[in-house]
Design an enzyme around this catalytic site. Structure first.
Site: not given
Length: 544
Positions: A307-308, A311, A337
């Site tokens: 997830h990070e 980003h 996101e």
């Protein structure tokens, strides 16, 4: 999640109109006269130097925020409040200065504005947004907000568990101060419909509270029946091997290797362990990722890293020519996101991904994953359970987000006090799922965005999933063998597609412009709904 700055308040845009004529000082009149007498080229150069001043302070604040959550000593919070308050005041003073007003007065003239290129137009628009968010906020109110948010964050970090006594005595008062101060700011700025729309638009321009109500309404209609079918399925999925002890240092090592594989450049970024997970772009070639490592759930750790990492790839893919300007950022948090949810769920919870990654994970943890196949691992990480938290599956996580959205909308509109939040959230969850939170007080503590004042952020997770599904539908058309490439460990075509189609544009385009340009149509929930139905009907042998 992405790091958010406390000064972000309410955006607006009025091309061709500014408040500069209301300023009567002789200094301002001379400044505006000098600008009008100079050439457009010279004014653009000086304007961009001015914008760099703002961005430099913003970068310092971003670094401070990252350090607060990672390496700041426990007793350093009081000094950090002092530092952050002064940086925020400095940012406020620059953004509301006569120079800022004069530049807007000049560049928003139609005959000037429409002679600028697309990027410079976007830069003028962005300064207008920042100016309008800030102009009616007194430094005193801003200082109150920063102090309240910094103290509330420190309180949240200090409370390892939230029980009724310390929630009402410590946590709720700190949170109530943030909420009340944020509401004061919104009242000073003004809003057209709901004050929640004003806060939401900080994170997701063009989106409104009423539009979100419609989006979540459709998701409820589609997802609630699917969850009931899944719960009644005879299909049993074993997840016990995920909850064995996985050494944190080995988990971090594996996550770093995985991020490197998907294209995260560690010469331009880093990954650290902290109590919360987030990404922070400090400046060009300086992207900080931080993850919470779960000793007894390797799945949570890995998807958090992915997830990070999503980003981080976005931030590393921004056009370097936008650096030192506020355009050097994602188009919105929903678009941001979409990149993290794409790597976390659509890619990171797919069978092709684990065809590649599982042998590596099994080699890293041979005892824990002995006799486990990648098919079993795939099923385990996609098990649907009524776990009301972000760390749940692709379906029920959105129910938690619905509850969070309705909660923060209620307290933003003054219909809910901080001490009432645990019961409100628990009642909503019971209404939607028939279950209760294990610890209704701790759930509020986990909603860390509220403590920093980032109200209106949570819906962007769901919006990100919706955008991601629509983007991926286009990706499969334009890279027909994408799943075979992922299964063989070839991630660069995906990364380059995202960089060329989305990342490099930064904030030069709005979310609606990006989704329409990339996919050929506005946001369409059907792509996400069809993706979910197709995947989980196969996983649970359900006929829809």
């Amino acid at each position: 999640m992405v790091g958010i700055q406390p000064l972000q308040l309410i955006p607006s845009l009025r091309i061709g109109h500014t408040n500069g004529h209301n300023i009567q000082s002789n200094e301002y009149k001379k400044l505006l006269s000098d600008i009008n007498q100079d050439s457009l080229e010279n004014n653009l150069v000086s304007f961009k130097k001015f914008v760099e001043e703002v961005q430099a302070v913003t970068s310092l604040k971003q670094f401070s925020d990252w350090d607060t959550s990672t390496f700041m000593p426990k007793d350093g919070s009081e000094s950090r409040v002092w530092i952050t308050s002064h940086l925020s005041k400095q940012e406020h003073d620059i953004l509301t200065s006569e120079k800022a007003t004069a530049y807007l007065e000049y560049f928003e003239q139609n005959h000037i504005f429409y002679n600028l290129d697309k990027v410079d137009q976007a830069l003028v628009k962005e300064l207008r947004i920042l100016y309008d968010r800030t102009k009616n906020i007194s430094p005193h109110i801003l200082e109150q907000f920063v102090q309240a948010a910094t103290y509330a964050e420190a309180t949240a970090y200090a409370e390892a568990t939230a029980i009724e006594a310390n929630y009402h005595n410590k946590i709720a008062p700190a949170l109530e101060k943030v909420i009340s101060t944020k509401r004061q700011i919104v009242e000073h700025m003004g809003y057209k419909d709901s004050p929640y729309t004003a806060l939401l638009s900080i994170h997701e321009p063009e989106m409104t509270a009423s539009e979100l109500d419609k989006i979540f309404g459709k998701l409820k209609t589609e997802l609630f029946p699917l969850i009931k079918l899944i719960n009644s399925s005879s299909k049993k999925i074993d997840t016990s091997f995920l909850n064995k002890y996985y050494k944190p240092s080995e988990q971090l090592k594996f996550c770093k290797s995985l991020l490197k594989k998907i294209g995260f450049d560690f010469s331009k970024g880093r990954l650290d362990r902290s109590s919360s997970s987030f990404s922070q772009c400090v400046a060009l070639n300086d992207v900080r990722l931080s993850i919470n490592i779960y000793e007894n759930n390797i799945y949570y750790t890995v998807i958090t890293a992915l997830h990070e990492g999503g980003h981080g790839l976005y931030e590393l893919g921004l056009d370097p020519s936008l650096a030192k300007t506020p355009l050097f950022d994602g188009a919105s948090l929903g678009i941001h996101e979409s990149q993290s949810r794409l790597y976390e769920t659509i890619i990171g919870q797919s069978m092709p991904f684990w065809e590649y990654a599982f042998p590596k994970l099994q080699k890293q943890f041979p005892e824990q994953l002995k006799d486990i196949s990648h098919e079993e691992f795939y099923k385990a990480i996609n098990k649907v359970e009524a776990v009301p938290a972000f760390h749940s599956d692709e379906i029920t996580s959105h129910i938690h987000i619905m509850v969070l959205f309705e909660t923060e909308k209620a307290f933003t509109e003054g219909k809910l006090k901080a001490h009432e939040i645990p019961d409100f959230m628990n009642d909503k969850l019971k209404e939607y799922t028939g279950i209760s939170y294990d610890n209704k007080f701790e759930v509020v503590l986990e909603s860390s965005n509220w403590f920093s004042g980032d109200i209106g952020y949570f819906p962007t997770y769901t919006l990100g999933s919706l955008y991601a599904a629509q983007f991926y539908n286009t990706i499969k058309k334009e890279i027909p063998n994408i799943e075979k490439q992922i299964a063989s460990g070839k991630f660069s075509p995906l990364r380059e597609w995202l960089r060329e189609k989305i990342h490099k544009y930064g904030r030069t385009e709005t979310p609606s412009e990006i989704i329409k340009r990339v996919t050929g149509e506005p946001l369409n929930l059907d792509y996400f709904i069809n993706y979910i139905k197709e995947k989980y009907s196969k996983l649970y042998d359900i006929k829809l």
